[in-house]
Design an enzyme around this catalytic site. Structure first.
Site, PDB file in Angstrom:
ATOM      1  N   LYS B  89      77.429 143.559  50.965  1.00 21.55           N
ATOM      2  CA  LYS B  89      76.481 142.705  51.692  1.00 21.55           C
ATOM      3  C   LYS B  89      75.298 143.486  52.260  1.00 21.55           C
ATOM      4  CE  LYS B  89      78.638 138.666  51.380  1.00 21.55           C
ATOM      5  NZ  LYS B  89      78.045 137.541  50.647  1.00 21.55           N
ATOM      6  N   GLU B 111      74.175 133.279  58.463  1.00 21.37           N
ATOM      7  CA  GLU B 111      75.465 132.590  58.462  1.00 21.37           C
ATOM      8  C   GLU B 111      76.488 133.592  57.968  1.00 21.37           C
ATOM      9  OE1 GLU B 111      73.521 132.620  55.849  1.00 21.37           O
ATOM     10  OE2 GLU B 111      75.030 133.295  54.411  1.00 21.37           O
ATOM     11  N   SER B 377      84.093 144.641  45.753  1.00 27.11           N
ATOM     12  CA  SER B 377      82.964 144.266  46.612  1.00 27.11           C
ATOM     13  C   SER B 377      83.127 144.652  48.072  1.00 27.11           C
ATOM     14  CB  SER B 377      82.723 142.761  46.495  1.00 27.11           C
ATOM     15  OG  SER B 377      83.918 142.056  46.791  1.00 27.11           O
TER      16      SER B 377
END
Lengths: 265, 397
Positions: B89, B111, B377
């Site tokens: 991210k 969010e 990830s």
């Protein structure tokens, strides 16, 4: 396109038009036509019927909650059209349907417009329908069924875009009073008044109704100084969610908003 | 077929910008400026430096020897779990914060589902000295407590969202409402390849660093830039978009997207959008989403908060629709077994999200010389409580 009831209204009554929003199927599944009839009897000038959606992202908590209740009550677009089947026998007010694009697409866009026209709807507000998609895909369908497309503008909308919107509609321009979702209050700040005046001076071909934050006589009167009327939503939802006296509450509310009409007319 | 975005933000029939007028000026400003800004040499220089010295890139491409033996193929793990803040991210938030500064924004909203994007956003806001507000579903704040604590420590305000299903979808709605109410000074850092154009393309470009590195690293390790398979989990789809990006138009590379089947695809508690979804509009984008016949959005379910989303990004919808990517759906149970497998065979505790991708290896018909790149990830520290509960229920096995 021939004049529909919306255009006729503004010709007959060029100011102080009160447009009331309510959510179909709220507070009860079968309350839609009762509310419609009571609004007409009480003196509202237009009605905007909200088609409930699970994710109404331009709306604040009051309208979102009414959407959730209506969906839990079993409301759907199909059900709404059933409820509106004979509405034109008694209701002469212009009727606008407001809702988000996804449920309309699932119903089938042309089917939706055909049904809307069949029951006597005059216009549609689909806030997340992009202008460019309207021009390319949907405008011809709106016109085929003699439905007016109503678009929103905000304090941030550019002059070019407002002119384009003015050219694309034949009903009214929905002026969002301030940067917010529904259910806040119009404060009448200097910047807000400056925005209202700026739009007023653009001499648009369509009338303008101010919405978002209109909740009482004071904010309605303020809006009517700069536009041809105003739209009340969240404040009206609060009125109809009272547990008793639905029709009486509606009559009292509309009377309070519209009383003192002589002062400004 | 071209799998890149077109000028109006469409991937085939998916994409676009279905937004209320209140958001139009913000989104339009971004659309007009994002490419010019992110390809300015000074922007690229600043981004590269941060990715290297702050995020810790390039992340390793690790040859997973024991997993390779088990699945009888050459399995490489792209170690996004080793990036700063513990997941891919951060690649996107570093990019978007630099963009927000160049747009003159003073306030950042985001969010988050699992909290990884929230933490990554809070991190870059601390770095840039900008105010940060993170919307998070009430239920997610409870199941991802350590990330809530991290965000607060980093100076962000975490707003628990109590509307709707109280998960990622509703957190996204609330963030959009905030943006509507603050159109001038606020930038919304969306964490996945979802939302109105240009977000899906912008986020994909920031995540594309993953596949750019894989190509170089694989060339060094295998003498080719092209693996046989690239495997990644998909909620909204940002890590998959990054892992696929430089292979989209390379048909020899098989793209494998792994969704969360929850209790089972047809159990009523699932987030497998490609199977259960149909064409519709969610959060400003025309894509595949889970919805009722009446077009009401259905609440998804996954044990991983990061995959608990009823839609997928428009790029992935297009990859599915065109057959360019193969989609698998992995249950909660299989994903948890994937967590245990990766932990015990490689000494790497993966995020439950990433464990879905690991579990999909069981379903792939692999040959011994196949080169598989699996995008790991994120790391599983944030999921420790969920993992402990799972192990307790299964007698610690």
């Amino acid at each position: 396109m021939t004049d529909n009831k919306i255009a006729q209204l503004f010709k007959k009554q060029p100011g102080r038009s009160l447009n009331v929003y309510f959510t179909a199927g709220f507070p009860e599944l079968e309350s839609t036509t009762t509310i419609l009839q009571t609004l007409q009897d009480a003196g509202a000038d237009l009605v905007e019927i909200g088609m409930p959606y699970s994710d109404p992202l331009a709306d604040g908590p009051t309208i979102q909650q009414s959407n959730t209740v209506a969906l839990n009550n079993g409301m759907s677009i199909k059900k709404l059209f059933e409820q509106l089947n004979n509405v034109r026998d008694t209701v002469t007010l212009p009727i606008i349907l407001m809702g988000y694009l996804n449920p309309v697409l699932q119903f089938g866009f042309e089917n939706f417009c055909r049904e809307a026209a069949r029951v006597g709807v005059d216009g549609l507000i689909i806030p997340d329908m992009p202008l460019v998609e309207y021009e390319e895909e949907y405008q011809a369908i709106f016109e085929k069924y003699n439905l007016s497309a109503i678009f929103l503008i905000t304090p941030q909308t550019s002059e070019d875009r407002i002119r384009r919107i003015d050219a694309l509609t034949n009903a009214f321009i929905y002026m969002v009073s301030t940067a917010s979702t529904t259910g806040n209050t119009v404060a009448g700040t200097d910047s807000q008044i400056e925005y209202f005046k700026r739009i007023q001076q653009m001499n648009l071909k369509n009338p303008k109704l101010i919405g978002f934050g209109i909740s009482d006589k004071k904010s309605f009167d303020l809006a009517c100084r700069y536009a041809e009327g105003a739209i009340i939503g969240s404040a009206f939802i609060k009125v109809i969610q009272q547990p008793t006296g639905l029709q009486e509450n509606i009559r009292d509310f509309i009377y309070l908003i519209k009383s003192g009409e002589e002062i400004f007319s | 077929m071209d799998f890149s975005v077109d000028e109006r933000g469409y991937y085939g029939k998916f994409g676009g910008a279905y937004i209320p007028e209140m958001l139009y000026p913000n989104v339009e400003e971004l659309r007009q400026k994002y490419l010019d800004i992110i390809y300015e040499p000074s922007f690229q220089e600043e981004l590269d430096e941060l990715l290297r010295d702050y995020v810790g890139r390039p992340t390793p491409l690790y040859y997973a020897k024991r997993l390779s033996e088990k699945f009888n193929a050459k399995i490489y793990l792209k170690r996004e779990d080793l990036a700063h803040t513990g997941a891919h991210k951060i690649n996107n938030t570093v990019g978007q914060i630099l963009l927000a500064k160049r747009l003159g924004k003073k306030r950042i909203i985001a969010e988050t589902g699992a909290g990884q994007h929230g933490v990554a956003t809070a991190t870059v806001c601390a770095l840039a000295g900008l105010e940060c507000i993170v919307y998070m579903g009430q239920i997610d704040t409870e199941r991802q407590k350590p990330n809530v604590a991290r965000m607060k420590l980093l100076g962000a305000k975490v707003v628990p969202v109590t509307s709707g299903s109280q998960t990622l979808k509703d957190a996204t709605n609330e963030a959009i409402r905030d943006w509507i109410s603050n159109p001038e000074d606020t930038h919304y850092i969306i964490g996945s390849v979802v939302g109105p154009h240009p977000y899906p393309d912008m986020v994909a470009r920031f995540q594309a660093v993953i596949s750019a590195e894989v190509r170089q690293q694989l060339l060094y390790k295998e003498g080719t830039e092209f693996p046989n398979y690239v495997v990644a989990c998909v909620g909204g789809g940002s890590n998959a978009a990054g892992a696929f990006y430089h292979y989209l138009n390379e048909p020899a590379v098989n793209l494998v997207a792994v969704e969360a089947a929850g209790h089972g695809v047809n159990s009523g508690l699932s987030a497998a959008t490609s199977v259960l979804g149909s064409l519709g509009i969610i959060h400003g984008s025309k894509t595949l989403l889970m919805q009722t016949e009446d077009g009401q959005i259905v609440e998804p379910h996954s044990i991983s908060a990061g995959l608990d989303y009823p839609g997928i990004g428009p790029m992935h919808a297009h990859l599915y629709d065109s057959g360019r990517a193969k989609f698998y759906a992995i249950t909660d149970e299989e994903a948890m077994q994937g967590v245990v497998l990766c932990s015990r065979m490689e000494g790497i505790i993966p995020a439950i999200e990433s464990a879905h991708a690991i579990a999909a290896l069981h379903y792939m018909q692999l040959k011994s010389d196949d080169v598989v790149v699996l995008n790991l990830s994120g790391r599983g520290d944030k999921d420790l409580q969920t993992i402990i509960n799972y192990l307790d229920e299964h007698d610690g096995q």
